[in-house]
Design a protein around this motif. Structure first.
Motif, PDB file in Angstrom:
ATOM      1  N   UNK A  29       1.148  -0.985  -0.374  1.00 21.89           N
ATOM      2  CA  UNK A  29      -0.052  -0.003   0.051  1.00 21.89           C
ATOM      3  C   UNK A  29       0.797   1.132  -0.090  1.00 21.89           C
ATOM      4  N   UNK A  30       2.306   1.437  -0.732  1.00 25.04           N
ATOM      5  CA  UNK A  30       2.763   3.110  -0.813  1.00 25.04           C
ATOM      6  C   UNK A  30       2.920   3.193  -1.862  1.00 25.04           C
ATOM      7  N   UNK A  31       2.386   4.222  -2.180  1.00 25.34           N
ATOM      8  CA  UNK A  31       1.722   4.555  -3.785  1.00 25.34           C
ATOM      9  C   UNK A  31       3.054   5.932  -3.506  1.00 25.34           C
ATOM     10  N   UNK A  32       3.050   7.116  -5.041  1.00 20.57           N
ATOM     11  CA  UNK A  32       4.163   8.078  -4.935  1.00 20.57           C
ATOM     12  C   UNK A  32       4.348   8.807  -4.344  1.00 20.57           C
ATOM     13  N   UNK A  61       9.469   4.174  -8.695  1.00 25.96           N
ATOM     14  CA  UNK A  61       8.774   3.919  -9.938  1.00 25.96           C
ATOM     15  C   UNK A  61       9.050   2.748 -10.016  1.00 25.96           C
ATOM     16  N   UNK A  62      10.074   2.175 -10.018  1.00 26.67           N
ATOM     17  CA  UNK A  62      10.566   0.887 -11.250  1.00 26.67           C
ATOM     18  C   UNK A  62       9.883  -0.650 -10.116  1.00 26.67           C
ATOM     19  N   UNK A  63      10.293  -0.093  -8.547  1.00 33.19           N
ATOM     20  CA  UNK A  63       9.496  -0.576  -7.296  1.00 33.19           C
ATOM     21  C   UNK A  63       8.392  -0.688  -7.373  1.00 33.19           C
ATOM     22  N   UNK A  64       7.256   0.400  -8.285  1.00 32.19           N
ATOM     23  CA  UNK A  64       5.729   0.580  -7.697  1.00 32.19           C
ATOM     24  C   UNK A  64       4.841  -0.756  -7.933  1.00 32.19           C
TER      25      UNK A  64
END
Ligand code: NZQ
Ligand code: ZN
Length: 389
Positions: free
Chosen positions: A351-354, A386-389
């Motif tokens: 549940x982590x976003x940018x 962002x790559x880890x999203x």
């Protein structure tokens, strides 16, 4: 190889029943001890009672600071330092994982320092201000950080969402007890996080653009293979002594400087990027690393550093093919291994976003661009998140 000074002064009591040695060891420093521990694991698995029994037998006076948070906070450090100053404590005994030991080290610094440890030491890095400390010792209960045998301490300040590390020779523990049975009660999630943390410390010291470090890299590969072999066994059977013992010793050897002495450079970018993540979201350090490492690997891989991925792929995962095939496959293998241990595979899964990527990246580069495989600036760090999203 670069010149180096080998200094690993921590005396290790490794194995079953070694806790019996602490009475005699503590008395070498004095008769007043501050016990530092976390939220209760040492009370439920009996370590606390055993320590108290030994202290009483040896007529050692003790004070207590419990409730240390995972990702330990500045407030606990001030509290502990107050207790040390008021009672003229001779030794600080940390009983727990990296958070407890790191907190004890910061208490040790603040207990003999009139200024503010956070501002002067952790934020501004002014090591020269440290003249005296209270000795620290540890009873390790979770294999992960290597804090039991190194001079590092990582502390968080909640109000500013900052998590910062500091290193000093004087806060290396004077002794540590490593009884693998004490890690039997560590759950699957923390065992997974601990194994990934150990592997990440090894990656940070393995991956660098320079082609030196033959001996160091072979040592690292040996420890990596040990963790890859034993972590699934410990997760499957938490009371497998050999698995817990191998992982415990791997934790200490992985970050006590032994494997990096003499190397021209090390990386440490993934740790810096992860610390910003756990500063804001308070997630488990090893889990953050497990999600970020494959993303970092993908992002930094280039012709300039591919030789290191080729070594890694061949020697750890027995891969063959062209250099690029081996490199790319080795990254997939790493990710597969982490998820097989139970690590989430993306930030969105936890549940982590940018929302905070900008700010976290800014904090990561506060001391300038970093990393050896590729120098990372703010935009690079955002791209890795962002790559880890
Ligand atoms: O608080 P208690 O009840 O003790 O529970 C802890 C905590 O909830 C539990 N635990 C520990 N031993 C246990 C156990 N549960 C059951 N049985 C046992 N035997 O595990 C949870 C996590 O503990 P913690 O100490 O936070 O874990 P870890 O050892 O992974 O330490 C993480 C901290 O160390 C820092 C991390 O950033 C993070 O703040 N690091 C420190 C380093 C160093 N000093 O060199 C390097 C690392 O890269 C890392 O940054
Ligand atoms: Zn770590």
């Amino acid at each position: 190889m670069k010149n180096f000074v080998y200094s690993i002064p921590t005396k290790i009591f490794f194995g079953k029943g070694q806790i019996e040695k602490i009475g005699t060891e503590i008395l070498k420093y004095g008769k007043k001890v501050l016990l530092v521990y976390g939220k209760g694991s040492i009370k439920s698995n009996g370590i606390y009672d055993k320590v108290i029994e030994i202290l009483k037998e040896n007529e050692i006076e003790y004070f207590e600071l419990g409730g240390i948070d995972p990702n330990p906070r500045t407030e606990s450090v001030y509290k502990g330092a107050e207790i040390c100053k008021e009672n003229k404590v001779d030794l600080i005994l940390a009983m727990g994982g990296g958070s407890t030991i790191d907190c004890a080290k910061a208490i040790s610094l603040q207990s003999k320092y009139d200024g503010d440890f956070w501002e002067d030491l952790y934020i501004n890095g002014r090591k020269e201000l440290i003249k005296e400390v209270t000795p620290v010792a540890s009873i390790l209960t979770l294999s992960a950080t290597g804090s039991e045998m190194n001079g590092n301490s990582v502390i968080s300040k909640k109000e500013s969402n900052l998590k910062v590390g500091f290193s000093h020779e004087k806060i290396k523990p004077v002794f540590s007890v490593e009884d693998p049975e004490y890690t039997y009660s560590v759950n699957k999630y923390q065992t997974c996080a601990g194994a990934i943390d150990i592997m990440s410390h090894l990656f940070e010291q393995y991956f660098s653009t320079e082609k030196d470090g033959f001996l160091q890299n072979r040592l690292i590969e040996g420890i990596l293979k040990t963790v890859i072999h034993y972590a699934p066994i410990a997760i499957e059977n938490p009371k497998d002594y050999e698995a817990r013992a191998n992982i415990m010793w791997a934790s200490s050897l992985g970050l006590n400087e032994l494997v990096s002495y003499g190397k021209l450079s090390t990386d440490w970018a993934t740790h810096n990027i992860e610390h910003q993540l756990s500063a804001v979201y308070d997630i488990t350090h090893g889990i953050g690393l497990g999600i970020l490492t494959p993303a970092w690997m993908k992002y930094v891989l280039s012709e300039n550093n591919i030789h290191r991925f080729v070594d890694y792929g061949k020697n750890i995962w027995n891969l063959s093919g062209t250099d690029m095939e081996i490199a790319e496959k080795s990254i997939e293998k790493t990710k597969e291994f982490f998820t097989s241990l139970g690590c989430p595979s993306s930030l969105s899964e936890i549940n982590i976003d940018d929302t905070h990527f900008e700010k976290m990246a800014e904090n990561a580069v506060a001391r300038g661009a970093f990393g050896s495989m590729k120098k990372l600036n703010k935009e690079d760090v955002i791209a890795i998140y962002k790559l880890a999203l």
